[in-house]
Design a protein around this motif. Structure first.
Motif, PDB file in Angstrom:
ATOM      1  N   VAL A  39       0.587  -2.716  -1.149  1.00 23.91           N
ATOM      2  CA  VAL A  39       1.237  -1.512  -0.638  1.00 23.91           C
ATOM      3  C   VAL A  39       0.784  -0.278  -1.426  1.00 23.91           C
ATOM      4  O   VAL A  39       0.498   0.771  -0.833  1.00 23.91           O
TER       5      VAL A  39
ATOM      6  N   ALA B 199      -2.436   0.846  -0.324  1.00 22.65           N
ATOM      7  CA  ALA B 199      -2.340   1.494   0.987  1.00 22.65           C
ATOM      8  C   ALA B 199      -1.817   2.914   0.847  1.00 22.65           C
ATOM      9  O   ALA B 199      -2.306   3.843   1.491  1.00 22.65           O
ATOM     10  N   ILE B 200      -0.810   3.088  -0.040  1.00 21.56           N
ATOM     11  CA  ILE B 200      -0.250   4.428  -0.227  1.00 21.56           C
ATOM     12  C   ILE B 200      -1.319   5.367  -0.792  1.00 21.56           C
ATOM     13  O   ILE B 200      -1.479   6.501  -0.323  1.00 21.56           O
TER      14      ILE B 200
ATOM     15  N   PHE C 247      -3.677   6.226   1.791  1.00 22.12           N
ATOM     16  CA  PHE C 247      -3.006   7.123   2.732  1.00 22.12           C
ATOM     17  C   PHE C 247      -3.076   8.559   2.239  1.00 22.12           C
ATOM     18  O   PHE C 247      -3.335   9.487   2.994  1.00 22.12           O
ATOM     19  N   VAL C 248      -2.869   8.751   0.934  1.00 22.12           N
ATOM     20  CA  VAL C 248      -2.910  10.094   0.367  1.00 22.12           C
ATOM     21  C   VAL C 248      -4.349  10.538   0.146  1.00 22.12           C
ATOM     22  O   VAL C 248      -4.611  11.697  -0.177  1.00 22.12           O
TER      23      VAL C 248
ATOM     24  N   VAL D 178       5.236   5.742  -7.975  1.00 24.28           N
ATOM     25  CA  VAL D 178       4.281   6.344  -7.049  1.00 24.28           C
ATOM     26  C   VAL D 178       3.689   7.610  -7.661  1.00 24.28           C
ATOM     27  O   VAL D 178       2.480   7.844  -7.632  1.00 24.28           O
ATOM     28  N   LEU D 179       4.577   8.407  -8.266  1.00 24.26           N
ATOM     29  CA  LEU D 179       4.131   9.655  -8.875  1.00 24.26           C
ATOM     30  C   LEU D 179       3.136   9.372 -10.001  1.00 24.26           C
ATOM     31  O   LEU D 179       2.074   9.998 -10.107  1.00 24.26           O
TER      32      LEU D 179
ATOM     33  N   LEU E 100      -0.855  -1.133  10.214  1.00 26.76           N
ATOM     34  CA  LEU E 100       0.512  -1.235   9.707  1.00 26.76           C
ATOM     35  C   LEU E 100       1.014  -2.672   9.861  1.00 26.76           C
ATOM     36  O   LEU E 100       1.647  -3.227   8.972  1.00 26.76           O
TER      37      LEU E 100
ATOM     38  N   ILE F 144      -4.144   4.017   8.391  1.00 28.92           N
ATOM     39  CA  ILE F 144      -2.771   4.454   8.676  1.00 28.92           C
ATOM     40  C   ILE F 144      -2.696   5.978   8.649  1.00 28.92           C
ATOM     41  O   ILE F 144      -2.071   6.605   9.510  1.00 28.92           O
TER      42      ILE F 144
ATOM     43  N   ILE G 166      -0.271   8.298  -8.651  1.00 26.05           N
ATOM     44  CA  ILE G 166      -1.034   9.426  -8.106  1.00 26.05           C
ATOM     45  C   ILE G 166      -1.560  10.302  -9.235  1.00 26.05           C
ATOM     46  O   ILE G 166      -2.712  10.738  -9.241  1.00 26.05           O
TER      47      ILE G 166
ATOM     48  N   LEU H 229      -0.626  -4.804   7.262  1.00 26.14           N
ATOM     49  CA  LEU H 229      -0.008  -4.547   5.967  1.00 26.14           C
ATOM     50  C   LEU H 229       1.347  -5.244   5.872  1.00 26.14           C
ATOM     51  O   LEU H 229       1.658  -5.936   4.900  1.00 26.14           O
TER      52      LEU H 229
END
Lengths: 274, 300, 277, 335
Positions: free
Chosen positions: C209, C212-213, C216-217, C124-125, C250, C232, C128, C253
């Motif tokens: 996913v 989506a993350i 989301f950010v 994830v890091l 959600l 979301i 991003i 998803l």
């Protein structure tokens, strides 16, 4: 004595970094044209490694292998590939030696096309039908997958794959060890007939001395990577010269009641340590 | 069949079993056999003959897709098939032990031999930890292991195959059972080691008067260790009798065919005879007739 | 034929197909314009709850946009990312994995080391970080996923190739005289493909996913395009006033991810020739 | 022997880490986007910007910047955060304890839950109970921490409003701590009411992180246990008369746990990665949440520090797993 087909001298094989403890030490072996030679030994004797070295599937660290008059110890990949047709192999576990994703037809036809033994698929198919007939498999087996066959049938496919290329030499590595005795009898009988018909030289690796006695002309007895005895089956079995060979033969249980058998034998093998 | 003079240790009567997965195909067909006191009884047949199903039925470990369809397994006057789980567990280990086929998987790789040999002695013989350890030590001596202390302190991977099989035999006989089931105990071993192990089983069995049901596919091995033998084909007993008699003068065509298929180093010109097709046809017919007959008997 | 007999494959595959149809025909299916704001109809609850208004089946968000229409349009971004990113990651990863697994020695050392370096980052890091560097947008999301997840395919294909290469049938092919590329592509590859297909399907779920993350950010496509992750994020802010704004995307998803997973599971089982006996 | 292997792995990992650091350093500096431009008001003069750049060392050539940065690392100085105006080291030290407490708690919950369900599933094998466990687990396996976190938000915000949705502790209670390990410290000093408050904040993020890992553990451990239960040594123990539970725990578990343990290690690194988004969702003050802010604000020194920190954590976890696996496997210990 038949003309030499395959002669190996002073073979040494070591795996990985264990150069200090080779799997084969200075092994000599010869197989004559059309001759069946048994290679026997217990686990760890190096018989499988010897077989693979003869076929060039394992590189020896020392020694030479001469096939039909020419040295093949270190031939390049290209020359090796054309040799492949003449030197074939039958495996111990027919399940893992047949690609589960390929039909029996594909497994048999592709080598024919590769080596130009058939001009086209049609011709290859005809050859495959012949070989299936010969090994006693139904022709419709070409459309089957290995997992749809019985153990004995799979081993027949293994034999068919080896002989379809009309090789001069075949290596058979423990090919009946997983089979029932009646299936084993059929497979061995077939192999014996084929070696006669095709004038095929056969190196037959086995741990079972009775089986070796029944199909081989000569036998090589191995122990811990060395040849301990070598000679015509008749002589080796009737008058073994090495103690180890004698012990191996004495340990074979014949289907005859013999109350003294269990307690006969050298004192050396009565007690064990780890 | 003539009734044995004394009560046998194990008396299997008319044991039948079916495979639930294969459309209720019979896998044992009214098998009867008994193992006398101090007798080694061989159970031979090719793969699929039902030998191991019989062994599993005695030990109460029938796989879920197999169902016992009838018969009795008499042991000490009780039918093992009717015992509850806990009653059977009380009998197993104390009175019946197993020598398994593959010594490489029969010892727990992450426990020392010590722990694996003593836990049964403590549970079944009520020994203290110290007593159990002493007993394990003397058991290993009894199976001719030279340095029992070292072996006891070892993990299985530190021992050779033959050595592990000795440990397993010591563990099985060490519980002083009345009956040992030996399930192809030498199939995974080299011939020279096989001979040592056979000698050992016979010696321990004679010394303790243990009865042994010896499962094997190898008529040669059976010839060397069994007093009597039962030959199975497709779950049916085709021949039964003293080993010497059966091997010297087999009465059933199938037994003859098995012997003829077996290669022998002392007779290179015999052996490797494929089973004649008419023998197979006759066997199939025999089985079909048997199934029809027992079906009628059940209906009637 | 065999695939159709597996209920997992049928149900999950059916759902994915349905989703694809919805994404393609979104403008025809969606009851409202997903971008049309109307503060008069803000935070209306779904049909069946008090104060609901007909025409807004799943209610409206804080700006009065139709939640259902936005979920429908959101599937477009999710599926694009799923297919393109997973496909590319699969392609790159499996080529490298095959090479490492079959050539061994040098190629294997280099490729394995590279994978290790990659795996030293939390995914994830890393994603991003990558987006922050290369900027936001659909392309960036896809690149980020490919750059991170090719290692999954590489590792699995490498191990699987190595274990297949140990099998006797490969030795048999060598003994017959087939060349190394022929053995790799004709003997080994067909045995690796089922694992690969299953993994590819799972990866599609993961890609959905990750997208989506990132949405989301706030690092995915621009906020004018409806995405599940973006919805979301908005829903998370107003969860006490309008839980449905969070719940609807959600749920979409969740269903998509579970469907891809179950499909992958089912395919792995049905495509294995030895298992399917 | 074993130590040598681990030392070797650690050395390799450190080299990897150095490589990662270099890549991140270069990556951040060659791309467009000026961190200083983001932190000052639009009206600032060029001189102001230059002064600020000089202050953070951003005006020097790339190589010089890298030299300064490496020298700092060796001396334990990771530079100063551009957005927080504090030393990176102290920012990380402030934030790391919260993440450690969260991750360890999640690992504990995952192992207990997953291990327990796997053992129950093994005991129930070939019964409808096992089918239920398998069915639920196959869905659980598909659901990532992100979805769990938001599902929990929905559940507790709307249906069951009993848990706090954000933060680590009620601000009124966050007094009088001498360390940042709030949970550990409050338990050790007997302030159980405070500990309870912290736990209530941790329940949702913990579950979101733990449930996916638990599902992985259930699947692999149960499968390994079932395979082990088919081995002859289990059969022999059963014939000795041991009961099912003892067979599973004494005979099967130790042999079955190896692969699960190795996988748990890998998955634990994923869990740490998951803290990034989960901490974000619950506004939990750990390094994950910090990382997102740092990246969005292009806070170079902080990003570099975080990357190295994450890398270091991953290395430590992997070494820990190697040691545990070796300790449980007699074969390795004697190799």
């Amino acid at each position: 004595m038949a003309d030499d087909l395959l002669v190996a001298r002073g073979l040494v094989v070591s795996y990985g970094r264990r150069a200090a403890a080779p799997v084969l030490h200075d092994v000599d072996i010869r197989v004559g044209k059309g001759e069946t030679v048994g290679i026997v030994g217990e686990s760890g004797s190096g018989k499988t490694t010897l077989g693979r070295a003869l076929l060039g599937l394992v590189q020896p660290t020392a020694g030479s292998i001469v096939f039909d008059g020419s040295d093949i110890t270190a031939v390049d990949e290209h020359a090796r590939r054309s040799l492949r047709r003449r030197m074939q192999m039958i495996f111990q576990d027919p399940m893992s030696s047949l690609n589960p994703r390929h039909t029996i037809g594909r497994i048999l036809i592709e080598p024919l096309l590769l080596h130009g033994l058939a001009d086209n698929r049609q011709a290859a198919r005809a050859l495959v039908h012949n070989v299936l007939d010969r090994v006693g498999l139904p022709r419709n087996a070409v459309d089957r997958y290995s997992f749809e066959l019985s153990g004995g049938q799979r081993q027949r496919v293994g034999i068919a794959r080896a002989v379809v290329l009309r090789p001069d030499f075949v290596l058979a590595d423990e090919i009946v060890s997983g089979l029932d005795v009646s299936t084993q009898a059929q497979v061995l009988r077939l192999l014996k007939e084929l070696t006669g018909e095709m004038h095929l030289a056969l190196a037959f690796i086995s741990h079972d001395l009775s089986v070796v006695r029944s199909i081989c002309q000569r036998v090589v007895v191995m122990r811990e990577g060395r040849v301990v005895e070598e000679g015509a089956c008749e002589r080796v079995f009737s008058a073994p010269q090495a103690d180890y060979t004698r012990m191996l033969i004495d340990a074979i249980p014949l289907p005859v009641v013999d109350p003294g058998w269990l307690n006969r034998g050298s004192a050396a093998d009565t007690s064990a340590s780890a | 069949m003539t009734a044995p003079k004394t009560m046998p240790r194990l008396a299997i009567e008319d044991l039948s079993a079916i495979s639930l997965r294969d459309g209720n195909r019979p896998i044992l067909r009214r098998v009867s056999l008994d193992v006398g006191l101090g007798e080694v009884h061989g159970l031979v047949g090719e793969s699929g003959a039902g030998k191991s199903t019989i062994a599993k039925a005695i030990l109460g470990i029938i796989p879920s897709q197999v169902r016992i369809a009838g018969g009795k397994i008499g042991f000490e006057g009780r039918d093992l098939l009717t015992l509850s789980g806990s009653a059977l567990r009380a009998v197993l280990g104390r009175d019946i032990a197993l020598v398994p086929q593959d010594p490489t998987t029969a010892l727990n790789p992450s426990r020392r031999i010590d722990a694996q040999m003593t836990d049964g002695l403590r549970l079944k013989r009520g020994l203290s930890a110290k007593e159990a350890r002493l007993r394990a030590h003397s058991l290993l001596e009894e199976v001719q292991i030279r340095d029992p202390d070292r072996v006891l302190a070892s993990y299985p991977h530190q021992l050779s195959g033959g050595m592990r099989q000795r440990v397993l035999i010591a563990a099985a006989f060490g519980l002083e059972p009345k009956l040992v089931i030996a399930d192809e105990p030498t199939t995974a071993l080299d011939v020279t080691v096989q001979k040592q192990i056979l000698r050992l089983i016979r010696a321990l069995q004679e010394r303790h008067g243990t009865s042994v049901l010896f499962v094997s596919h190898d008529l040669g091995v059976v010839a060397k260790i069994c007093d009597r033998v039962t030959v199975l084909y497709m779950g049916k007993v085709v021949e039964q009798g003293a080993t010497a008699a059966v091997l010297a003068a087999p009465r059933h065509a199938y037994t003859k065919a098995l012997l003829a298929a077996n290669p022998r180093y002392d007779r290179p010109d015999t052996g490797l005879e494929p089973t004649p097709p008419e023998v197979i046809t006759a066997l199939r017919a025999e089985i079909a007739a048997f199934d029809a007959g027992s079906g009628e008997a059940r209906d009637g | 034929m065999r695939l159709i007999s597996d209920p997992k494959v049928v149900v999950a595959g059916g759902f994915i197909l349905f989703l694809i149809v919805v994404a393609i025909f979104a403008p025809l299916i969606a009851p409202q314009d997903p971008l049309a704001q109307n503060l008069l109809t803000a935070t209306l609850p779904p049909i069946g709850f008090p104060d609901a208004e007909p025409g807004f089946l799943l209610g409206t968000d804080g700006l009065g946009r139709d939640v259902l229409s936005r979920v429908i349009f959101g599937s477009r971004v999710s599926l694009t990312v799923a297919f393109v990113a997973a496909g590319l990651a699969c392609l790159i990863g499996s080529i490298l994995g095959l090479l490492a697994g079959y050539l061994g020695t040098f190629a294997d050392t280099v490729i394995s080391r590279l994978v290790d370096v990659w795996m030293a980052f939390p995914p994830v890091l890393l994603s991003i970080l990558l987006i922050a560097v290369i900027g936001t947008g659909l392309h960036s999301v896809i690149i980020a996923i490919v750059v991170i997840d090719w290692t999954r395919f590489c590792r699995v294909v490498r191990t699987e190739t190595m274990s297949q290469a140990q099998m006797d049938y490969v030795t048999a092919a060598q003994a017959v005289g087939f060349s190394r590329p022929a053995i790799l592509f004709r003997e080994i590859l067909p045995n690796v493909v089922p694992v690969l297909i299953a993994l590819l399907t799972l990866e599609m779920g993961i890609a959905v996913v990750v997208e989506a993350i990132l949405s989301f950010v706030g690092l995915s496509v621009s906020s004018d395009t409806p995405t599940w992750g973006g919805m979301i994020a908005e829903g998370r802010q107003i969860v006490h006033e309008g839980w449905w704004v969070l719940a609807a995307p959600l749920a979409a998803l969740f269903a998509t991810v579970v469907a891809f997973n179950q499909l992958g599971d089912g395919l792995a089982r049905s495509l294995d020739p030895v298992l399917r006996r | 022997m074993l130590l040598a292997v681990i030392a070797n792995r650690a050395a390799m990992a450190l080299v990897t880490l150095a490589g990662v650091a270099v890549v991140v350093f270069i990556l951040l500096r060659v791309v467009p986007g000026d961190p200083v431009a983001m932190m000052i008001s639009p009206g600032a003069s060029a001189a102001d910007i230059a002064a600020l750049k000089a202050h953070y060392g951003l005006d020097a050539p790339l190589l010089v910047q890298f030299g300064i940065w490496t020298k700092g690392i060796v001396e334990g100085d990771f530079g100063t955060s551009i957005t927080l105006h504090r030393h990176v080291t102290s920012v990380l030290a402030d934030r790391l304890p919260a993440t450690i407490e969260l991750a360890v708690m999640a690992l504990f919950v995952a192992v207990t839950l997953g291990g327990g369900i796997a053992i129950v599933g093994t005991l129930l094998r070939r019964t409808p109970g096992e089918a239920v466990i398998d069915g639920l687990n196959s869905v659980m396996l598909a659901v990532p921490d992100f979805i769990w976190a938001l599902a929990l938000v929905l559940l507790f915000a709307v249906a069951l409003p009993v848990l706090p949705l954000t933060g680590q502790i009620d601000p009124a209670l966050a007094e009088g701590f001498s360390t940042r390990f709030y949970l550990t410290e409050s338990v050790l000093t007997g302030r159980f009411a405070v500990a309870g408050n912290i736990l209530s904040h941790m329940i949702m993020p913990t579950l979101a992180l733990a449930l996916p890992l638990a599902a992985v553990i259930v699947r692999l451990l149960k499968q390994s246990l079932k395979e082990a239960m088919l081995q002859d040594y289990v059969l022999l123990a059963r014939i000795k008369g041991f009961g099912e539970l003892r067979l599973v725990l004494q005979e099967a578990l130790r042999n079955a746990i190896g692969p699960t343990l190795a996988l748990t290690g890998v998955q634990f690194t994923f869990l740490i990665g998951g803290t990034v988004i989960v901490e974000r969702i619950f506004a939990y003050p750990g390094i994950g949440n910090l990382a997102i802010d740092a990246i969005i604000n292009r806070d170079f020194p902080l990003i570099q520090g975080l990357v190295l920190l994450f890398g270091l954590i991953f290395i430590l976890i992997n070494i820990g797993i190697d040691l545990t696996v070796a300790a449980l496997k007699p074969r390795l210990r004697h190799a």
